[in-house]
Design a protein around this motif. Structure first.
Motif, PDB file in Angstrom:
ATOM      1  N   GLN A  46      18.644  15.850 -29.292  1.00  0.00           N
ATOM      2  CA  GLN A  46      18.776  14.682 -30.134  1.00  0.00           C
ATOM      3  C   GLN A  46      19.269  13.507 -29.309  1.00  0.00           C
ATOM      4  O   GLN A  46      19.752  13.652 -28.189  1.00  0.00           O
ATOM      5  N   VAL A  47      19.121  12.327 -29.894  1.00  0.00           N
ATOM      6  CA  VAL A  47      19.487  11.108 -29.175  1.00  0.00           C
ATOM      7  C   VAL A  47      20.951  11.173 -28.773  1.00  0.00           C
ATOM      8  O   VAL A  47      21.845  11.480 -29.582  1.00  0.00           O
ATOM      9  N   GLY A  48      21.211  10.894 -27.489  1.00  0.00           N
ATOM     10  CA  GLY A  48      22.576  10.896 -26.987  1.00  0.00           C
ATOM     11  C   GLY A  48      23.054  12.266 -26.540  1.00  0.00           C
ATOM     12  O   GLY A  48      24.202  12.413 -26.152  1.00  0.00           O
ATOM     13  N   VAL A  49      22.181  13.270 -26.602  1.00  0.00           N
ATOM     14  CA  VAL A  49      22.564  14.626 -26.200  1.00  0.00           C
ATOM     15  C   VAL A  49      21.719  15.030 -24.990  1.00  0.00           C
ATOM     16  O   VAL A  49      20.501  14.960 -25.015  1.00  0.00           O
ATOM     17  N   ALA A  50      22.382  15.419 -23.936  1.00  0.00           N
ATOM     18  CA  ALA A  50      21.656  15.840 -22.739  1.00  0.00           C
ATOM     19  C   ALA A  50      21.038  17.197 -22.942  1.00  0.00           C
ATOM     20  O   ALA A  50      21.621  18.085 -23.564  1.00  0.00           O
ATOM     21  N   ALA A  51      19.829  17.382 -22.387  1.00  0.00           N
ATOM     22  CA  ALA A  51      19.175  18.678 -22.499  1.00  0.00           C
ATOM     23  C   ALA A  51      19.895  19.734 -21.707  1.00  0.00           C
ATOM     24  O   ALA A  51      19.881  20.907 -22.048  1.00  0.00           O
ATOM     25  N   ALA A  52      20.532  19.280 -20.604  1.00  0.00           N
ATOM     26  CA  ALA A  52      21.254  20.190 -19.704  1.00  0.00           C
ATOM     27  C   ALA A  52      20.305  21.218 -19.172  1.00  0.00           C
ATOM     28  O   ALA A  52      20.340  22.358 -19.508  1.00  0.00           O
ATOM     29  N   GLN A 108       7.364  29.239 -23.186  1.00  0.00           N
ATOM     30  CA  GLN A 108       6.433  30.176 -23.820  1.00  0.00           C
ATOM     31  C   GLN A 108       6.100  29.719 -25.234  1.00  0.00           C
ATOM     32  O   GLN A 108       4.925  29.706 -25.642  1.00  0.00           O
ATOM     33  N   TYR A 109       7.132  29.340 -26.010  1.00  0.00           N
ATOM     34  CA  TYR A 109       6.901  28.896 -27.393  1.00  0.00           C
ATOM     35  C   TYR A 109       6.051  27.631 -27.425  1.00  0.00           C
ATOM     36  O   TYR A 109       5.191  27.464 -28.306  1.00  0.00           O
ATOM     37  N   ASP A 110       6.306  26.733 -26.469  1.00  0.00           N
ATOM     38  CA  ASP A 110       5.519  25.499 -26.415  1.00  0.00           C
ATOM     39  C   ASP A 110       4.050  25.808 -26.132  1.00  0.00           C
ATOM     40  O   ASP A 110       3.142  25.222 -26.751  1.00  0.00           O
ATOM     41  N   ASP A 111       3.803  26.751 -25.211  1.00  0.00           N
ATOM     42  CA  ASP A 111       2.417  27.149 -24.899  1.00  0.00           C
ATOM     43  C   ASP A 111       1.747  27.799 -26.110  1.00  0.00           C
ATOM     44  O   ASP A 111       0.518  27.694 -26.273  1.00  0.00           O
ATOM     45  N   GLU A 112       2.525  28.467 -26.951  1.00  0.00           N
ATOM     46  CA  GLU A 112       1.966  29.138 -28.118  1.00  0.00           C
ATOM     47  C   GLU A 112       1.754  28.194 -29.301  1.00  0.00           C
ATOM     48  O   GLU A 112       1.269  28.606 -30.347  1.00  0.00           O
ATOM     49  N   GLY A 113       2.137  26.932 -29.119  1.00  0.00           N
ATOM     50  CA  GLY A 113       1.888  25.949 -30.169  1.00  0.00           C
ATOM     51  C   GLY A 113       3.038  25.684 -31.107  1.00  0.00           C
ATOM     52  O   GLY A 113       2.878  24.956 -32.099  1.00  0.00           O
ATOM     53  N   PHE A 114       4.213  26.251 -30.840  1.00  0.00           N
ATOM     54  CA  PHE A 114       5.369  25.988 -31.690  1.00  0.00           C
ATOM     55  C   PHE A 114       6.003  24.656 -31.306  1.00  0.00           C
ATOM     56  O   PHE A 114       5.948  24.226 -30.140  1.00  0.00           O
ATOM     57  N   GLU A 115       6.619  24.027 -32.294  1.00  0.00           N
ATOM     58  CA  GLU A 115       7.305  22.764 -32.045  1.00  0.00           C
ATOM     59  C   GLU A 115       8.730  23.062 -31.596  1.00  0.00           C
ATOM     60  O   GLU A 115       9.578  23.452 -32.392  1.00  0.00           O
ATOM     61  N   VAL A 116       8.987  22.888 -30.311  1.00  0.00           N
ATOM     62  CA  VAL A 116      10.296  23.194 -29.746  1.00  0.00           C
ATOM     63  C   VAL A 116      11.262  22.054 -30.078  1.00  0.00           C
ATOM     64  O   VAL A 116      10.948  20.883 -29.851  1.00  0.00           O
ATOM     65  N   PRO A 117      12.438  22.353 -30.653  1.00  0.00           N
ATOM     66  CA  PRO A 117      13.392  21.293 -30.994  1.00  0.00           C
ATOM     67  C   PRO A 117      13.813  20.512 -29.748  1.00  0.00           C
ATOM     68  O   PRO A 117      14.304  21.102 -28.779  1.00  0.00           O
ATOM     69  N   PRO A 118      13.624  19.200 -29.763  1.00  0.00           N
ATOM     70  CA  PRO A 118      14.016  18.393 -28.601  1.00  0.00           C
ATOM     71  C   PRO A 118      15.512  18.061 -28.665  1.00  0.00           C
ATOM     72  O   PRO A 118      16.127  18.164 -29.735  1.00  0.00           O
ATOM     73  N   GLY A 165      19.351  23.968 -32.985  1.00  0.00           N
ATOM     74  CA  GLY A 165      19.667  23.008 -34.039  1.00  0.00           C
ATOM     75  C   GLY A 165      21.156  22.754 -34.143  1.00  0.00           C
ATOM     76  O   GLY A 165      21.600  21.608 -34.302  1.00  0.00           O
ATOM     77  N   HIS A 166      21.954  23.828 -34.021  1.00  0.00           N
ATOM     78  CA  HIS A 166      23.409  23.689 -34.102  1.00  0.00           C
ATOM     79  C   HIS A 166      23.977  22.961 -32.879  1.00  0.00           C
ATOM     80  O   HIS A 166      24.994  22.268 -32.988  1.00  0.00           O
ATOM     81  N   THR A 167      23.329  23.103 -31.738  1.00  0.00           N
ATOM     82  CA  THR A 167      23.824  22.431 -30.523  1.00  0.00           C
ATOM     83  C   THR A 167      23.149  21.084 -30.301  1.00  0.00           C
ATOM     84  O   THR A 167      23.300  20.484 -29.246  1.00  0.00           O
ATOM     85  N   ARG A 168      22.385  20.641 -31.321  1.00  0.00           N
ATOM     86  CA  ARG A 168      21.675  19.351 -31.249  1.00  0.00           C
ATOM     87  C   ARG A 168      20.750  19.292 -30.029  1.00  0.00           C
ATOM     88  O   ARG A 168      20.589  18.267 -29.395  1.00  0.00           O
ATOM     89  N   GLY A 169      20.150  20.432 -29.714  1.00  0.00           N
ATOM     90  CA  GLY A 169      19.155  20.486 -28.646  1.00  0.00           C
ATOM     91  C   GLY A 169      19.713  20.732 -27.262  1.00  0.00           C
ATOM     92  O   GLY A 169      18.944  20.806 -26.293  1.00  0.00           O
ATOM     93  N   ASN A 170      21.033  20.865 -27.111  1.00  0.00           N
ATOM     94  CA  ASN A 170      21.631  21.082 -25.790  1.00  0.00           C
ATOM     95  C   ASN A 170      21.339  22.507 -25.337  1.00  0.00           C
ATOM     96  O   ASN A 170      21.842  23.484 -25.905  1.00  0.00           O
ATOM     97  N   ARG A 171      20.511  22.632 -24.281  1.00  0.00           N
ATOM     98  CA  ARG A 171      20.061  23.950 -23.815  1.00  0.00           C
ATOM     99  C   ARG A 171      21.199  24.786 -23.238  1.00  0.00           C
ATOM    100  O   ARG A 171      21.277  26.001 -23.454  1.00  0.00           O
ATOM    101  N   THR A 172      22.102  24.172 -22.478  1.00  0.00           N
ATOM    102  CA  THR A 172      23.194  24.911 -21.841  1.00  0.00           C
ATOM    103  C   THR A 172      24.116  25.515 -22.889  1.00  0.00           C
ATOM    104  O   THR A 172      24.481  26.709 -22.822  1.00  0.00           O
ATOM    105  N   HIS A 173      24.493  24.700 -23.886  1.00  0.00           N
ATOM    106  CA  HIS A 173      25.369  25.224 -24.935  1.00  0.00           C
ATOM    107  C   HIS A 173      24.678  26.335 -25.720  1.00  0.00           C
ATOM    108  O   HIS A 173      25.318  27.346 -26.068  1.00  0.00           O
TER     109      HIS A 173
END
Length: 451
Positions: free
Chosen positions: A445-451, A433-443, A407-415
């Motif tokens: 945000q617009v304009g932010v690369a997932a990295a 793993q969390y996605d398979d367990e049914g949790f909503e993984v923070p995507p 949330g603090h990195t606006r979804g940037n995985r590398t950061h």
């Protein structure tokens, strides 16, 4: 607000009725205690009962308790009858209103006892967007799940959804699932027939039928027993209910809003909450952020509460001093809006100067909030964080930490991985793993690369 007045409508009591109606109350009249009980059993409901002290106040209070009607009682009578006023309070009345009635006094009682004058006060961008979403979906008939910590305003938001919906003029009925014993909640929700169980001396309409045409709020639904959840699911799917001891389904037309301070997906995994019921309720999810994440709301709410409680207590309005505002802005308010409201109510009563100074901003044990300097607040915050971990698994804490960091990195995985001190591969494996367990993984945000 639904007001039931018990007594003979003559002169002064008629005037009280008119004042209450002018203040927006929907008024029902009963000439006797027995008639008042028949009205309640029939599902017409009441948020407040006013009873003439010429009647037996104790009989009414005991009957309400015996039949589990949770309605505050206010007594009223001629202003020179002090003995009757004292007897009414001792019998269980919450307040006493002298007659002839004073419009402002009746308005204050309606607000303080029935608590029906609550306003949505918000300034923080996170709440602005949430209330906009709530308003947008209010016109639909979809079920709504409101989540958030205790005291953050879940019932307030539920009332807002109802007020903005086509059902606004119909009843809004609230049931606290955590406050009613498990063996009584079924009867409270669905009603019962005479003789259905020991003590069922008459037919009683339940909250589902009472709310028909309007909105039913199931507060803290995570506390409901799994067996009863199955009956609730049928009511939501088929729009019919079965009274306890009844043999004929009863159709109902309601919108259900549920609240919870727990993560229901976790309760599903524990086996304490039905997955199919969660899907049925969670058509729209409104998640209220805690007050500590809504800094712009703290001072707006504090100003609102200062004005409200000065008016209710008959005090002159006093603004908050600059120092008091600064201390409030720095406070954590673990109890959220409810704690802030109590703090300001206390400050209004303690303040003596032209402003509400920092010396009036005190903790529940009477200690000045200003005495809690930065070091003390840091220690207290650390203790609160530590206590929040107790009773939780390491996996739960790790997942929340990862989601908060994203949330603090606006979804940037590398950061996020760099902050957490783990590799990007480890982070991605965790998220999969969390996605398979049914949790909503923070995507991202617009304009932010997932990295």
């Amino acid at each position: 607000m639904r007001l039931t007045i018990v007594g003979h409508l003559k002169g002064q009591l008629t005037a009280a009725t008119r004042i209450a109606m002018d203040r927006g109350a929907a008024v029902t009249h009963a000439e006797s205690v027995d008639q008042a009980l028949r009205i309640l059993r029939a599902g017409r409901g009441a948020d407040l009962i006013m009873i003439d002290v010429a009647l037996d106040v104790g009989e009414l209070v005991q009957a309400l308790e015996g039949e589990r009607f949770h309605v505050p009682v206010v007594a009223c009578g001629v202003d020179n009858d002090a003995r009757a006023a004292v007897a009414a309070i001792r019998a269980g009345a919450k307040e006493y209103i002298p007659l002839p009635p004073d419009p402002e006094l009746i308005a204050a009682v309606l607000a303080a006892v029935a608590d029906d004058s609550r306003d949505m006060v918000f300034r923080d961008p996170s709440m602005v967007s949430l209330v906009q979403l709530a308003t947008q979906i209010a016109a639909s008939s979809a079920s709504v799940l409101i989540t958030g910590e205790s005291g953050c305003g879940k019932e307030m938001l539920a009332r807002h959804v109802h007020a903005k919906s086509p059902r606004a003029k119909a009843p809004f009925v609230s049931v606290n699932c955590a406050a009613i014993p498990e063996q009584l909640l079924e009867s409270e929700l669905f009603g019962h027939e005479k003789g259905a169980f020991t003590g069922a001396s008459a037919r009683r309409i339940g909250k589902f039928e009472e709310a028909s045409g309007g909105t039913l709020l199931l507060d803290e639904i995570s506390e409901m027993d799994v067996r009863l959840q199955a009956k609730l699911l049928r009511a939501l799917q088929e729009r019919v209910i079965d009274r306890v001891g009844g043999g004929k389904p009863v159709p109902v037309d309601i919108r259900v809003i549920a609240t919870s301070n727990r993560i229901l997906a976790e309760e599903v995994r524990k086996g304490t909450f039905r997955e199919d019921l969660l899907y049925r309720l969670n058509v729209v999810n409104l998640k209220i952020p805690p007050l500590r994440e809504r800094p712009a709301d703290v001072l707006a709410l504090a100003t609102h509460f200062a004005s409200k409680y000065a008016r209710i207590n008959g005090f002159p309005p006093r603004p908050l001093s600059a120092e008091a505002r600064g201390e409030l802005a720095r406070a954590r308010f673990a109890g959220n809006v409810r704690e802030l409201e109590n703090t300001i109510h206390r400050a209004v009563l303690l303040a003596s100067g032209p402003e509400i100074g920092v010396e009036a901003i005190r903790t529940p044990d009477g200690a000045p909030i200003a005495a809690q300097g930065p070091a003390a607040r840091a220690v207290e915050t650390a203790e609160q964080v530590t206590r929040s971990f107790v009773g939780r698994t390491l996996a739960d804490v790790e997942r929340d930490l990862i989601f908060d960091t994203l949330g603090h990195t606006r979804g940037n995985r590398t950061h996020a991985a760099n902050i957490l001190g783990i590799s990007i591969r480890t982070l991605r494996n965790k998220l999969n793993q969390y996605d398979d367990e049914g949790f909503e993984v923070p995507p991202p945000q617009v304009g932010v690369a997932a990295a």
